[in-house]
Design an enzyme around this catalytic site. Sequence first.
Site, PDB file in Angstrom:
ATOM      1  N   ARG A 539      42.849  37.135  39.462  1.00 16.22           N
ATOM      2  CA  ARG A 539      42.267  36.362  40.709  1.00 16.22           C
ATOM      3  C   ARG A 539      40.753  36.581  40.562  1.00 16.22           C
ATOM      4  O   ARG A 539      40.189  37.465  39.933  1.00 16.22           O
ATOM      5  CB  ARG A 539      42.427  37.045  42.137  1.00 16.22           C
ATOM      6  CG  ARG A 539      44.067  36.599  42.575  1.00 16.22           C
ATOM      7  CD  ARG A 539      44.117  37.214  44.084  1.00 16.22           C
ATOM      8  NE  ARG A 539      43.762  38.688  44.165  1.00 16.22           N
ATOM      9  CZ  ARG A 539      43.153  39.163  45.209  1.00 16.22           C
ATOM     10  NH1 ARG A 539      43.252  38.418  46.507  1.00 16.22           N
ATOM     11  NH2 ARG A 539      42.810  40.373  45.486  1.00 16.22           N
ATOM     12  N   SER A 602      43.220  47.143  36.718  1.00 13.41           N
ATOM     13  CA  SER A 602      44.148  48.174  37.164  1.00 13.41           C
ATOM     14  C   SER A 602      45.043  48.976  36.054  1.00 13.41           C
ATOM     15  O   SER A 602      46.274  48.952  36.169  1.00 13.41           O
ATOM     16  CB  SER A 602      45.020  47.744  38.177  1.00 13.41           C
ATOM     17  OG  SER A 602      44.204  47.337  39.109  1.00 13.41           O
ATOM     18  N   ASP A 656      42.642  48.993  41.178  1.00 16.05           N
ATOM     19  CA  ASP A 656      42.676  48.750  42.475  1.00 16.05           C
ATOM     20  C   ASP A 656      43.077  49.502  43.469  1.00 16.05           C
ATOM     21  O   ASP A 656      42.832  49.384  44.661  1.00 16.05           O
ATOM     22  CB  ASP A 656      44.081  47.762  42.193  1.00 16.05           C
ATOM     23  CG  ASP A 656      45.306  48.428  41.681  1.00 16.05           C
ATOM     24  OD1 ASP A 656      45.102  49.584  40.996  1.00 16.05           O
ATOM     25  OD2 ASP A 656      46.586  48.058  41.610  1.00 16.05           O
TER      26      ASP A 656
END
Length: 917
Positions: A539, A602, A656
Site C-alpha cells: 500500500r 514488516s 507494522d
Amino acid sequence: MFAVHLMAFYCSKLKEDQIKKVDRFLYHMRLSDETLLDIMARFQAEMQKGLGKDTNPTASVKMLPTFVRAIPDGSENGEFLSLDFGGSKFRVLKVQVSEAGKRKVQMESQFYPTPNEIIRGNGSELFDYIADCLADFMKTRGLKHKKLPLGLTFSFPCRQTKLEEGILLSWTKKFKARGVQDTDVVSCLTKAIRKHKDIDVDILALVNDTVGTMMTCAYDDPYCEVGVIIGTGTNACYMEDMNNIDLVEGDEGRMCISTEWGAFGDDGALEDIRTEFDRELDLGSLNPGKQLFEKMISGLYLGELVRIILLKMAKAGLLFGGKKSSALHTKGKIETRHVAAMEKYKEGLANTREILTDLGLEPSEADCIAVQHVCTIVSFRSANLCATTLAAILTRLRENKKLVRLRTTVGVDGTLYKIHPQYPKRLHKVVRRLVPNCDVRFLLSESGSTKGAAMVTAVASRVQAQRKQIDHVLALFRLTPEQLKDVQGKMRTEFENGLRKDTHLTATVKMLPTYVCGMPDGTEKGKFLALDLGGTNFRVLLVKIRSGRRSVRMYNKIFAIPLEIMQGTGEELFDHIVQCIADFLDYMGLKGAQLPLGFTFSFPCRQTSIDKATLIEWTKGFKATDCEGEDMVDMLREAIKRRNEFDLDIVAVVNDTVGTMMTCGHEDPNCEIGLIAGTGSNMCYMEEMRNIELLEEDEGKMCINTEWGGFGDNGCLDDIRTQYDKEVDEGSLNPGKQRYEKMTSGMYLGEIVRQILIDLTKQGLLFRGQISERLRTRGIFETKFLSQIESDRLALLQVRRILQQLGLDSTCEDSIVVKEVCGAVSRRAAQLYGAGLAAIVEKRREDQGLEYLNITVGVDGTLYKLHPHFSRILQETVKELAPRCDVTLILSEDGSGKGAALITAVAKRLQQAQKEK
C-alpha cells in the site's frame, strides 16, 4: 349376448350403488387435500411445541430426544446382541456387522412369546422373563462367557437423558406391566441380567423400533434420515438439528427425535376429523383419550374400526339385511390382516365373503362389495393421515437444510405397511402430492427394529472408539495452566537474552531497537507519505495529520505483489515498489512534491538508526534474493534513483507492530505495547533505555521490536510442538525458523488444521476415509475458514458448505469434528499469544517497581479482528498469567499505514526539538 351385457351392467350398477351407499355413510372419513394440508400445518405446530423447553410439558407430540447422534457410515464392525420388545412377539438376535466397508450384516435370531400374564403382570417378572430368554439364546448359540454389547429396542414412549437410559412414560398397545412407568427400563433389565452370572452383556443403547428402522435403512442408504413404523402401533423419527432441540444442551450436530406422533390429537387438535366410530373405539380401548392419532392409523385398531362400522351399518339395515351375528358384536373379531385380505386386488371379494361367513353372517354380493369398500375407506384414511404427518417432517427437514428441493430416504417397517396390498402405494402417492418439492425414496426395512438396535449399538461403539482417537489428537493442543506459565517464563528469559549484549546473538527473540524514542503527544501535523509492505499486498498512503484534535485523514491505494516478484531478485522487488509509488503520486497529483516518508517494512530488521534497517531474514513467503544483510532504505533509495522521476525524504523505517503501537498511542497515551495477530505474529513495546545493552544511552525509552516469531527456534517449545506443527514447519519456505509464529499466526493455522484433517481422514475418522485431491493441496485451508467455521452464528449446514467449497464432501458429524479441530488450533494460538503478552506486561510492571500495572496494548491483524473467539481467549490467558496487570486491548485503525506516518511525524518533531536545543 344381450344377457351377458345385461349381467355386466347389473354388476357394475350394483357395485356403484354399494360404493355410493358406503360413501354417504362414511362421508366424514373421506379427507380432502385441503383438509390434509391443514392437518399437516397443525402437526408442524405440534412438533415445534414438542421441541420447546417451555411448551413440551403441554405438548401432545412429545418429540423425544433419542441421543442417537449419528447414522451408520459403513465402517461399523463387530458382534452385537439385540433385543426387540414391543409387539406381539419378542425377539433376540446376534448381529455380525462386517468390516472393510462391505456393509454386510449376518443375523441369527429367535422369537419368544410374550404371554398376557407377563405383559400385564408385575414389572420385575417381565424383565426377569426377558433376561431368561436372553440367557437361553446365548446358551443355545454358544455365547456364554463372551462379553457382548447389546442394543435394546423398546417400542414404548420413553424419556431419555442419554443413549443407554430410558424412563418409561406410558405403556401403549396391550402392555400394562405394573411398577415400570416412570422408571429406567435399562436399569430394570440390567438388574435382571445380573442374576445370570454366566452371561456378560453391556447395554449400550436403548432405541424404539422407529429409530431402529431408520438406522437399518441408513446402513443401506446414507440418505435415510427418517424412520416410520406403520404396524401394531405407529410412530416416526427423524434427524433434527441440535440447535432446534431445547430439551438437550448443546447445539452442534444433529440428533434423532422420536416424534411419538401416535398421541397427536390427544389435546383435542383433531376433534373435527374424528368420527363417532373413532370415539366408540377409543372408549372401549385400554387407554381412553390417549394415542388418538394412532387409533385412526395403526394395525392394532383398523380391524376393530371396520367391525364397529359394519355393526352400525347392519343395525341401520344397510348391510346383511339388518341381521347381526354374535361374532360381529365381539370386540377384536375383525383384525387388520382380515382388512388386508379383503382389499386384495383379485381375490378380495372372495376373501370378504369367506371372512364374513366365518363371522356367522350370510353376505350377499352387494354386502361383500360394500364391506370391501368400508375397508378401503378406513385404510385409505389411515394412509392419508400417515402421509400428512410424514409430509410435515419432510418439510421440516427441507427447511432445516434451507433447500429448495430435498432428496431423502424414508425407512419403513410395520405389518400394516408390509401386508396390506394397497397401503404403500397410497401412502407414497399422497406424500408426493403433499410435498412436491421433496424427492422421496421409501425403503422397506429388513428386521428393522431389531437389526436397527444392533446398528445403533454398532454406531455407538464406532463413535465411542472414534471419539477416543479424535480426543487424543485434540488433547495435543490443550495447554494446561502449568504449560502456559512455562511458556511465559521461557519467553521472559528470551526477552532478557535478546536485550543483553553477551547473549543477544544466540537469543531466538532478537529484541531489535527501532530508534523510535517517543510517542505521539498530539502536536504532530502535516502531510506524510507512508509505504506498507508486509504481505502479498503493498500500500501507498497519503496521511494528513492535524494537531490538537488528533485528527488523521488518509488516502491510499493497494497494489498486488505477484509471487514471481516476492521470490525474484531484490532489485525487481524494489523497482516494483517504486513503480507503485509513481502510480500513486500520479493518481493523487503529487508528482514532484517533497514529502517526508515513513516505510512500514514488516520483516525482521536490525536498525542502527530510525532510517536504517538491515534485513535479517525474509518471512511470510518472501524470498527475494540479494536482500538479507542489506539496508532496505538504501535499496529503496537506489530504486528511486534508477527510476529518476521523483525524490522522497525517507525519515523512518518501521514495522507494522511499531506502527500499530503508535496509532493506538495517538488515541490512548497509556498505550506502550503493539501486537500483531495476523498473517504474521509479532510484538513491540517501550523499553527503558538502561535495559538495552546494545545501545550506550541510559536515559529515556525506546521501542523494542521483539521479533518473537523466532521464539522456540532453539528447541525450547519442543515439549508442546505436535507432529502437525513439525509437518507444517518442514513444508514451509524456512524450515526450523519462526516456530512460535508457525504455531500462532494466520499464515499457518489453516495449514495446521489441514494436516490434522489429513491424519484423521487416514485413520478413517473423517470424510469416510477419502482424502480428496484438494485436501492434499498445501495452503488450501486458509485461516479465514477457521474464523468462518468457528463463528457462533454459523450453523453446521453452512460449515458443510464451506467444506464443500474445499472439495470435502462432509457429513454432519464430519463438520462437528472439523469445527472442533479449528477450535483447538485457534485456542492454542490465542493462549500462546496470551502467554507471550503476559511475559511482557509482567516485565514492564517489575521494571517500573509497581504493585499493579495499568497498560494499553494496541492490536492489529486479521486473526485478531476476524476470529470470533481469539481476542477473548487471549485476554483471559493474560489475566490468568499476569493477575497484577490490568491490560486493555484496543484495536488499531490501520497501524501499518497511519502508524508509519505518525512515527515520521514524531521523528520530525523530535528532530526539530533537537535542532532548537
